[in-house]
Motif scaffolding. Structure first.
Motif, PDB file in Angstrom:
ATOM      1  N   ALA A   1     -14.438  93.246 -53.774  1.00  0.00           N
ATOM      2  CA  ALA A   1     -14.478  92.089 -52.871  1.00  0.00           C
ATOM      3  C   ALA A   1     -14.696  92.538 -51.432  1.00  0.00           C
ATOM      4  O   ALA A   1     -15.493  91.943 -50.699  1.00  0.00           O
ATOM      5  N   GLU A   2     -14.017  93.593 -51.009  1.00  0.00           N
ATOM      6  CA  GLU A   2     -14.210  94.116 -49.649  1.00  0.00           C
ATOM      7  C   GLU A   2     -15.633  94.613 -49.444  1.00  0.00           C
ATOM      8  O   GLU A   2     -16.240  94.385 -48.397  1.00  0.00           O
ATOM      9  N   GLU A   3     -16.177  95.283 -50.453  1.00  0.00           N
ATOM     10  CA  GLU A   3     -17.542  95.807 -50.350  1.00  0.00           C
ATOM     11  C   GLU A   3     -18.563  94.671 -50.305  1.00  0.00           C
ATOM     12  O   GLU A   3     -19.525  94.727 -49.531  1.00  0.00           O
ATOM     13  N   LEU A   4     -18.363  93.642 -51.126  1.00  0.00           N
ATOM     14  CA  LEU A   4     -19.270  92.498 -51.103  1.00  0.00           C
ATOM     15  C   LEU A   4     -19.214  91.772 -49.761  1.00  0.00           C
ATOM     16  O   LEU A   4     -20.243  91.331 -49.245  1.00  0.00           O
ATOM     17  N   LYS A   5     -18.025  91.672 -49.195  1.00  0.00           N
ATOM     18  CA  LYS A   5     -17.867  90.996 -47.911  1.00  0.00           C
ATOM     19  C   LYS A   5     -18.533  91.790 -46.794  1.00  0.00           C
ATOM     20  O   LYS A   5     -19.240  91.237 -45.949  1.00  0.00           O
ATOM     21  N   SER A   6     -18.339  93.117 -46.792  1.00  0.00           N
ATOM     22  CA  SER A   6     -18.891  93.935 -45.707  1.00  0.00           C
ATOM     23  C   SER A   6     -20.403  94.119 -45.826  1.00  0.00           C
ATOM     24  O   SER A   6     -21.077  94.323 -44.819  1.00  0.00           O
ATOM     25  N   SER A   7     -20.951  94.037 -47.058  1.00  0.00           N
ATOM     26  CA  SER A   7     -22.392  94.235 -47.225  1.00  0.00           C
ATOM     27  C   SER A   7     -23.202  93.048 -46.726  1.00  0.00           C
ATOM     28  O   SER A   7     -24.364  93.211 -46.364  1.00  0.00           O
ATOM     29  N   GLY A   8     -22.623  91.859 -46.726  1.00  0.00           N
ATOM     30  CA  GLY A   8     -23.334  90.675 -46.254  1.00  0.00           C
ATOM     31  C   GLY A   8     -24.263  90.076 -47.292  1.00  0.00           C
ATOM     32  O   GLY A   8     -24.990  89.125 -46.998  1.00  0.00           O
ATOM     33  N   LYS A   9     -24.273  90.596 -48.515  1.00  0.00           N
ATOM     34  CA  LYS A   9     -25.146  90.062 -49.560  1.00  0.00           C
ATOM     35  C   LYS A   9     -24.585  88.782 -50.169  1.00  0.00           C
ATOM     36  O   LYS A   9     -25.315  87.984 -50.725  1.00  0.00           O
ATOM     37  N   ILE A  10     -23.288  88.601 -50.064  1.00  0.00           N
ATOM     38  CA  ILE A  10     -22.621  87.422 -50.618  1.00  0.00           C
ATOM     39  C   ILE A  10     -22.034  86.617 -49.462  1.00  0.00           C
ATOM     40  O   ILE A  10     -21.338  87.166 -48.608  1.00  0.00           O
ATOM     41  N   GLU A  11     -22.327  85.313 -49.446  1.00  0.00           N
ATOM     42  CA  GLU A  11     -21.785  84.418 -48.430  1.00  0.00           C
ATOM     43  C   GLU A  11     -21.141  83.223 -49.129  1.00  0.00           C
ATOM     44  O   GLU A  11     -21.741  82.648 -50.042  1.00  0.00           O
ATOM     45  N   PRO A  12     -19.945  82.831 -48.718  1.00  0.00           N
ATOM     46  CA  PRO A  12     -19.345  81.643 -49.340  1.00  0.00           C
ATOM     47  C   PRO A  12     -20.139  80.389 -48.973  1.00  0.00           C
ATOM     48  O   PRO A  12     -20.604  80.265 -47.838  1.00  0.00           O
TER      49      PRO A  12
ATOM     50  N   ASN B   1      -6.075  81.994 -50.164  1.00  0.00           N
ATOM     51  CA  ASN B   1      -6.716  83.183 -49.612  1.00  0.00           C
ATOM     52  C   ASN B   1      -8.048  82.806 -48.963  1.00  0.00           C
ATOM     53  O   ASN B   1      -8.912  82.229 -49.617  1.00  0.00           O
ATOM     54  N   PRO B   2      -8.249  83.118 -47.666  1.00  0.00           N
ATOM     55  CA  PRO B   2      -9.520  82.772 -47.022  1.00  0.00           C
ATOM     56  C   PRO B   2     -10.717  83.536 -47.603  1.00  0.00           C
ATOM     57  O   PRO B   2     -11.847  83.077 -47.485  1.00  0.00           O
ATOM     58  N   ASP B   3     -10.480  84.669 -48.226  1.00  0.00           N
ATOM     59  CA  ASP B   3     -11.554  85.460 -48.828  1.00  0.00           C
ATOM     60  C   ASP B   3     -11.646  85.250 -50.335  1.00  0.00           C
ATOM     61  O   ASP B   3     -12.139  86.111 -51.063  1.00  0.00           O
ATOM     62  N   TRP B   4     -11.211  84.116 -50.826  1.00  0.00           N
ATOM     63  CA  TRP B   4     -11.168  83.887 -52.264  1.00  0.00           C
ATOM     64  C   TRP B   4     -12.552  83.932 -52.888  1.00  0.00           C
ATOM     65  O   TRP B   4     -12.687  84.321 -54.045  1.00  0.00           O
ATOM     66  N   TRP B   5     -13.589  83.559 -52.149  1.00  0.00           N
ATOM     67  CA  TRP B   5     -14.939  83.559 -52.711  1.00  0.00           C
ATOM     68  C   TRP B   5     -15.384  84.971 -53.099  1.00  0.00           C
ATOM     69  O   TRP B   5     -15.964  85.182 -54.163  1.00  0.00           O
ATOM     70  N   PHE B   6     -15.078  85.938 -52.238  1.00  0.00           N
ATOM     71  CA  PHE B   6     -15.464  87.321 -52.512  1.00  0.00           C
ATOM     72  C   PHE B   6     -14.652  87.890 -53.678  1.00  0.00           C
ATOM     73  O   PHE B   6     -15.169  88.643 -54.493  1.00  0.00           O
TER      74      PHE B   6
ATOM     75  N   LEU C   1     -18.162  89.715 -61.486  1.00  0.00           N
ATOM     76  CA  LEU C   1     -18.945  90.933 -61.690  1.00  0.00           C
ATOM     77  C   LEU C   1     -18.250  91.869 -62.675  1.00  0.00           C
ATOM     78  O   LEU C   1     -18.883  92.433 -63.578  1.00  0.00           O
ATOM     79  N   ARG C   2     -16.942  92.018 -62.550  1.00  0.00           N
ATOM     80  CA  ARG C   2     -16.179  92.854 -63.493  1.00  0.00           C
ATOM     81  C   ARG C   2     -16.201  92.252 -64.895  1.00  0.00           C
ATOM     82  O   ARG C   2     -16.344  92.962 -65.888  1.00  0.00           O
ATOM     83  N   ARG C   3     -16.082  90.939 -64.983  1.00  0.00           N
ATOM     84  CA  ARG C   3     -16.083  90.271 -66.274  1.00  0.00           C
ATOM     85  C   ARG C   3     -17.439  90.442 -66.971  1.00  0.00           C
ATOM     86  O   ARG C   3     -17.508  90.642 -68.172  1.00  0.00           O
ATOM     87  N   ILE C   4     -18.537  90.380 -66.219  1.00  0.00           N
ATOM     88  CA  ILE C   4     -19.860  90.584 -66.801  1.00  0.00           C
ATOM     89  C   ILE C   4     -20.008  92.027 -67.265  1.00  0.00           C
ATOM     90  O   ILE C   4     -20.601  92.296 -68.299  1.00  0.00           O
TER      91      ILE C   4
END
Length: 149
Positions: A17-28, A47-52, A59-62
């Motif tokens: 989640a931290e990596e997805l947030k910092s990369s900018g590829k995922i936006e809520p 949690n304000p970062d629940w989307w990430f 991603l883990r489930r897939i």
């Protein structure tokens, strides 16, 4: 070679989640601040970062179950729906949340659509394996008695 199966899920999901947030590829999406994650929930996530976190969990489930479709993920993220005095029963999670997360992960290049559902791409698998290795090293440093992870 460290995989998703070798590390504790909560540590891995937080790191992804931290990596997805910092990369900018995922936006809520705009509606994410107001949306519930299922009919069985009374309030939106705190949690304000629940989307990430949800994208990382998907991603883990897939990685573990893939190829997997929206319906199976809805079942995984569902829960008990309480209906006042009536006995509670199972309700699936929000399909809109899962669908939007999958579409964003596809645009990021981690997931691809197959005939039987969605599956990890080689880039997505390498992303998860690299983060798993980093998490394993961090867990071993912080908790030395967890040698088995």
């Amino acid at each position: 070679m460290t995989t998703v199966y070798d590390v504790p899920p909560n540590h891995l999901i937080d790191a992804v989640a931290e990596e997805l947030k910092s990369s900018g590829k995922i936006e809520p999406p705009e509606w994410a601040a107001f949306a519930k994650t299922g009919v069985n929930k009374e309030m939106p996530p705190v949690n304000p970062d629940w989307w990430f976190v949800r994208c990382a969990s998907v991603l883990r489930r897939i990685y573990i179950d893939g190829p997997v479709g929206v319906s199976r993920l809805r079942s995984y993220y569902g829960g008990k729906h309480r209906r006042k005095t009536v006995t509670g029963s199972f309700a699936k999670g929000s399909g809109s949340v899962i669908r939007e997360a999958l579409q964003q992960l596809e645009r990021a290049g981690y997931v691809k659509k197959m005939k039987a559902g969605r599956q990890l791409t080689p880039a997505g698998q390498s992303f998860m394996d690299n983060l798993s290795h980093q998490v394993k090293l961090e867990v071993q440093k912080s908790i030395p008695e967890l040698e088995r992870y």
